[in-house]
Design an enzyme around this catalytic site. Structure first.
Site, PDB file in Angstrom:
ATOM      1  N   GLU A 102       0.710  -1.250  -0.106  1.00 53.37           N
ATOM      2  CA  GLU A 102       0.147   0.073   0.079  1.00 53.37           C
ATOM      3  C   GLU A 102       0.962   1.218  -0.067  1.00 53.37           C
ATOM      4  O   GLU A 102       0.458   2.120  -0.810  1.00 53.37           O
ATOM      5  CB  GLU A 102      -0.965   0.009   1.391  1.00 53.37           C
ATOM      6  CG  GLU A 102      -2.223   0.830   1.070  1.00 53.37           C
ATOM      7  CD  GLU A 102      -3.307   1.007   2.022  1.00 53.37           C
ATOM      8  OE1 GLU A 102      -3.145   0.187   2.931  1.00 53.37           O
ATOM      9  OE2 GLU A 102      -4.108   1.805   1.824  1.00 53.37           O
ATOM     10  N   GLY A 103       1.982   1.418   0.783  1.00 57.87           N
ATOM     11  CA  GLY A 103       2.762   2.434   0.956  1.00 57.87           C
ATOM     12  C   GLY A 103       3.511   2.852  -0.501  1.00 57.87           C
ATOM     13  O   GLY A 103       3.427   3.919  -0.894  1.00 57.87           O
ATOM     14  N   THR A 124       1.988  -8.237  -1.097  1.00 52.53           N
ATOM     15  CA  THR A 124       1.777  -8.365   0.454  1.00 52.53           C
ATOM     16  C   THR A 124       1.724  -9.806   0.677  1.00 52.53           C
ATOM     17  O   THR A 124       0.592 -10.528   0.100  1.00 52.53           O
ATOM     18  CB  THR A 124       0.809  -7.445   1.157  1.00 52.53           C
ATOM     19  OG1 THR A 124       0.528  -7.963   2.248  1.00 52.53           O
ATOM     20  CG2 THR A 124      -0.579  -7.407   0.298  1.00 52.53           C
ATOM     21  N   ASP A 126       0.104 -10.533   3.485  1.00 52.94           N
ATOM     22  CA  ASP A 126      -0.958 -10.685   4.279  1.00 52.94           C
ATOM     23  C   ASP A 126      -2.187 -10.747   3.505  1.00 52.94           C
ATOM     24  O   ASP A 126      -3.324 -11.155   4.105  1.00 52.94           O
ATOM     25  CB  ASP A 126      -1.012  -9.146   5.021  1.00 52.94           C
ATOM     26  CG  ASP A 126       0.094  -8.905   5.891  1.00 52.94           C
ATOM     27  OD1 ASP A 126       0.747 -10.027   6.308  1.00 52.94           O
ATOM     28  OD2 ASP A 126       0.302  -8.003   6.485  1.00 52.94           O
TER      29      ASP A 126
HETATM   30  O1  F6P Z   1       2.722  -6.530   5.683  1.00 53.55           O
HETATM   31  C1  F6P Z   1       3.543  -7.725   5.677  1.00 53.55           C
HETATM   32  C2  F6P Z   1       4.122  -8.135   6.897  1.00 53.55           C
HETATM   33  O2  F6P Z   1       4.872  -9.170   6.774  1.00 53.55           O
HETATM   34  C3  F6P Z   1       3.216  -8.140   8.265  1.00 53.55           C
HETATM   35  O3  F6P Z   1       2.544  -9.227   8.459  1.00 53.55           O
HETATM   36  C4  F6P Z   1       4.124  -7.795   9.303  1.00 53.55           C
HETATM   37  O4  F6P Z   1       3.660  -7.443  10.513  1.00 53.55           O
HETATM   38  C5  F6P Z   1       5.031  -7.056   8.820  1.00 53.55           C
HETATM   39  O5  F6P Z   1       5.203  -7.039   7.496  1.00 53.55           O
HETATM   40  C6  F6P Z   1       6.643  -7.187   9.335  1.00 53.55           C
HETATM   41  O6  F6P Z   1       7.422  -6.010   8.882  1.00 53.55           O
HETATM   42  P1  F6P Z   1       8.962  -6.091   9.075  1.00 53.55           P
HETATM   43  O7  F6P Z   1       9.445  -7.101   8.105  1.00 53.55           O
HETATM   44  O8  F6P Z   1       9.309  -4.800   8.289  1.00 53.55           O
HETATM   45  O9  F6P Z   1       9.319  -6.233  10.293  1.00 53.55           O
END
Ligand code: F6P
Length: 340
Positions: A102-103, A124, A126
């Site tokens: 999204e960003g 993503t 998610d």
């Molecule tokens: O948005 C994807 C994601 O994997 C989320 O499920 C998780 O909370 C986040 O990114 C973790 O982010 P980072 O890799 O910056 O710790």
């Protein structure tokens, strides 16, 4: 045409397959040229670019991560529109393909609103981006989480313990829902559905009463219906500090205290994003890459590729922004029938 590519935001299995889909088709079918920017928008703003030819993309669709590297850099903090325009001109680029969440897509929208030639590929693990049915990386994350829960189940069975698997999902519970269903969890906890500790303990004890070692799948963004439950019962560690850790670790002592069932929590974390993508993700990512290339050739600036059913379309960036794709109640209620 000469086209730039960047991967931005958290990595997801399938990013390399997208890059390969774009570059392979572009070189093979159209004779286009490509450059990759390193580490997302950071590489664009700092103009760290590398040529992408057949040699760079050979055999990469099965590799996890991204050969271009990634970051969460916001281009508007590093020169914004004038800087990105200048870099595209200096590199002689006709288009930029931004692969990100999204960003990334929000930044791409602001840049195309100012006339820059950008198309997007949604990403993503998610699976929470609107306007596309599935994002690549999600299937891999679900498979890893399911395999992990299968493993937790055999150790839980051996000890008669309740096992909690905390999976990714900051705002939505798609990974928890799918992996929990696939692994036969006795309780799935997602951010969209606040649940009481009493209800969770009922599911856990009823699994135990049926002779099963209870398995709980919880998304990292889940919270109990009353957070006071957590603050009052979460307790202090050996040094008198509030217990730290994710929701899985937080729930384990609460469940153990209430049910008397020994409970262990495992946070799967970034393991869910690492390693080789599943065949489904490789195919989806490759097709999205090819479709993004065609969108760039057609000059569809300000649009991203999206999966609807089995077909790929393009939609405006704004369709994916500002509204998360959450788990609908009926999908959760369907899974809940299986808790027992
Ligand atoms: O948005 C994807 C994601 O994997 C989320 O499920 C998780 O909370 C986040 O990114 C973790 O982010 P980072 O890799 O910056 O710790």
């Amino acid at each position: 045409m000469k086209i730039g590519i960047l991967t931005s935001g958290g990595d997801a299995p399938g990013l390399n397959a997208v890059i390969r889909g774009i570059v392979y088709t572009g070189i093979q079918v159209y004779g286009h040229e490509f450059v990759g920017f390193l580490n997302g928008w950071k590489g664009v703003c700092e103009q760290t670019a590398t040529p992408l030819e057949r040699a760079q993309i050979m055999g990469i669709s099965k590799q996890g991560g991204t050969i271009l590297g990634t970051s969460r850099t916001n281009p508007f903090e590093f020169g914004g529109v004038p800087r990105v325009r200048e870099v595209l001109e200096q590199q002689g680029l006709d288009a930029l393909i931004a692969i990100g969440g999204e960003g990334t897509l929000a930044a791409a929208k602001r840049l195309t609103d100012e006339g820059l030639p950008i198309v997007g590929v949604p990403k993503t693990v998610d699976n929470d981006l609107s306007a596309t049915d599935y994002t690549f990386g999600f299937d891999t994350a679900v498979q890893i989480a399911t395999d992990s829960m299968d493993r937790l189940r055999t150790t839980g069975d051996s000890h008669g313990r309740c096992m909690i698997a905390e999976v990714m999902g900051r705002h939505v519970g798609w990974i928890a829902l799918h992996s929990g269903m696939a692994a036969g969890a006795h309780c799935i906890l997602i951010p969209e559905r606040k649940t009481s500790l009493d209800q969770i303990c009922d599911w856990v004890t009823s699994a135990r009463d049926r002779g099963r070692a209870p398995l709980v799948a919880v998304a990292e963004g889940f919270s109990l219906d009353s957070m006071t439950d957590v603050h009052s019962e979460r307790g202090l560690d050996a040094f008198g500090r509030p217990r730290l850790g994710g929701i899985g670790e937080m729930l384990a002592p609460l469940i153990e205290d209430r049910t008397g069932i020994e409970t262990r929590a495992t946070t799967l974390g970034h393991i869910q994003r690492g390693g080789t993508p599943t065949a489904y993700d490789r195919v989806l990512a490759t097709r999205l890459g090819m479709a993004a290339l065609h969108a760039a050739i057609a000059g569809e600036w300000g649009r991203m590729v999206a999966l609807r059913g089995t077909d790929i379309f393009t939609v405006p960036f704004e369709d994916a922004l500002g509204k998360l794709k959450t788990v609908p109640d009926e999908r959760y209620d369907e899974a809940r029938i299986l808790f027992g």
